[in-house]
Design a protein around this motif. Structure first.
Motif, PDB file in Angstrom:
ATOM      1  N   PHE A  59      29.517  49.647   9.412  1.00  0.00           N
ATOM      2  CA  PHE A  59      29.216  49.207  10.766  1.00  0.00           C
ATOM      3  C   PHE A  59      28.017  49.934  11.341  1.00  0.00           C
ATOM      4  O   PHE A  59      27.622  51.000  10.871  1.00  0.00           O
ATOM      5  CB  PHE A  59      30.439  49.409  11.678  1.00  0.00           C
ATOM      6  CG  PHE A  59      30.843  50.854  11.854  1.00  0.00           C
ATOM      7  CD1 PHE A  59      30.444  51.563  12.981  1.00  0.00           C
ATOM      8  CD2 PHE A  59      31.626  51.508  10.917  1.00  0.00           C
ATOM      9  CE1 PHE A  59      30.821  52.901  13.152  1.00  0.00           C
ATOM     10  CE2 PHE A  59      32.010  52.836  11.076  1.00  0.00           C
ATOM     11  CZ  PHE A  59      31.606  53.536  12.199  1.00  0.00           C
ATOM     12  N   ALA A  60      27.465  49.319  12.371  1.00  0.00           N
ATOM     13  CA  ALA A  60      26.406  49.936  13.164  1.00  0.00           C
ATOM     14  C   ALA A  60      26.955  50.153  14.558  1.00  0.00           C
ATOM     15  O   ALA A  60      27.780  49.379  15.037  1.00  0.00           O
ATOM     16  CB  ALA A  60      25.182  49.037  13.219  1.00  0.00           C
ATOM     17  N   THR A  61      26.506  51.209  15.188  1.00  0.00           N
ATOM     18  CA  THR A  61      26.874  51.477  16.578  1.00  0.00           C
ATOM     19  C   THR A  61      25.636  51.226  17.423  1.00  0.00           C
ATOM     20  O   THR A  61      24.560  51.738  17.125  1.00  0.00           O
ATOM     21  CB  THR A  61      27.349  52.934  16.748  1.00  0.00           C
ATOM     22  OG1 THR A  61      28.423  53.183  15.836  1.00  0.00           O
ATOM     23  CG2 THR A  61      27.828  53.191  18.151  1.00  0.00           C
ATOM     24  N   VAL A  62      25.807  50.424  18.472  1.00  0.00           N
ATOM     25  CA  VAL A  62      24.672  50.089  19.335  1.00  0.00           C
ATOM     26  C   VAL A  62      24.658  50.992  20.570  1.00  0.00           C
ATOM     27  O   VAL A  62      25.574  51.789  20.768  1.00  0.00           O
ATOM     28  CB  VAL A  62      24.680  48.589  19.723  1.00  0.00           C
ATOM     29  CG1 VAL A  62      24.417  47.729  18.491  1.00  0.00           C
ATOM     30  CG2 VAL A  62      25.973  48.187  20.378  1.00  0.00           C
ATOM     31  N   ALA A  63      23.606  50.856  21.386  1.00  0.00           N
ATOM     32  CA  ALA A  63      23.360  51.764  22.513  1.00  0.00           C
ATOM     33  C   ALA A  63      24.555  51.919  23.446  1.00  0.00           C
ATOM     34  O   ALA A  63      24.806  53.013  23.955  1.00  0.00           O
ATOM     35  CB  ALA A  63      22.142  51.299  23.295  1.00  0.00           C
ATOM     36  N   ASP A  64      25.325  50.849  23.680  1.00  0.00           N
ATOM     37  CA  ASP A  64      26.463  50.953  24.601  1.00  0.00           C
ATOM     38  C   ASP A  64      27.707  51.558  23.942  1.00  0.00           C
ATOM     39  O   ASP A  64      28.754  51.658  24.565  1.00  0.00           O
ATOM     40  CB  ASP A  64      26.792  49.593  25.226  1.00  0.00           C
ATOM     41  CG  ASP A  64      27.344  48.586  24.231  1.00  0.00           C
ATOM     42  OD1 ASP A  64      27.526  48.924  23.034  1.00  0.00           O
ATOM     43  OD2 ASP A  64      27.605  47.439  24.653  1.00  0.00           O
ATOM     44  N   GLY A  65      27.568  51.947  22.666  1.00  0.00           N
ATOM     45  CA  GLY A  65      28.681  52.581  21.959  1.00  0.00           C
ATOM     46  C   GLY A  65      29.574  51.618  21.203  1.00  0.00           C
ATOM     47  O   GLY A  65      30.472  52.045  20.480  1.00  0.00           O
TER      48      GLY A  65
END
Length: 192
Positions: A59-65
């Motif tokens: 998975f990737a984690t984006v700016a909003d978590g």
């Protein structure tokens, strides 16, 4: 742990005892606890990973978590961040255990030597890469064109054992839909 891996290998090709011994001798056995990371964004992916027991998620984690789950890897599947592994560059992705998991790891240099010395392993590896490409293309098409209901139905049909083992928020993340939408779909299906 190694016995079930040898059974997996033998189900795909007729490896000799010495080939199996060589493949297994270079494997690192590891047990991961629930949510334990195997690869974190920014690290270099240095291992091929085979799941003996449990489930891993990429998975990737984006700016909003929030997480965007690209792949689940249950028993008898391989995983890695292929770009980071091939180029030996920092990963943009994470790999972590969804549940307690037992895995085998091979360092890049060891696995490349095995591929060079054991043609059957190289053939199996190429077949798995091809299957992964086909599966990824189908997933992209589904993501772009399917309704949320169709995405969920396809997931249940292609991964029949997984939905019961995964938290709903992870399934929603994988499908690219909201938890509210997934709950509505599951509720509607249960009333059919």
């Amino acid at each position: 742990m190694l016995t079930s891996f040898q059974t997996y290998l033998q189900s795909h090709a007729s490896f000799t005892d010495s080939e199996l011994e060589d493949i297994c001798a270079t494997a690192i056995q590891r047990t991961l606890q629930r949510n334990e990371s195997l690869l974190q964004e920014g690290q270099v992916c240095r291992h091929k990973i085979f799941v003996i027991k449990g489930i891993l998620r990429n998975f990737a984690t984006v700016a909003d978590g929030s997480e965007h789950i690209l792949q689940f890897s249950p028993e008898n599947t391989w995983t890695l961040d292929v770009e980071s592994y091939d180029k030996q560059t920092p990963s943009q992705f994470n790999i972590a255990a969804v549940e307690r998991s037992e895995v085998l790891l091979w360092a890049k240099t060891d696995f490349e030597r095995l591929l060079a010395e054991i043609p059957k392993l190289k053939t199996l590896s190429q077949e798995l890469i091809s299957r992964n490409i086909y599966s990824s293309r189908q997933r992209i098409l589904s993501t772009l064109s399917a309704t949320p209901e169709e995405k969920y139905e396809e997931f249940v049909n292609t991964q029949p054992g997984l939905p019961a083992r995964l938290p709903l928020h992870m399934i929603a993340s994988y499908l690219g839909i909201s938890l509210k939408t997934l709950t509505r779909i599951r509720h509607a299906q249960s009333h059919r």
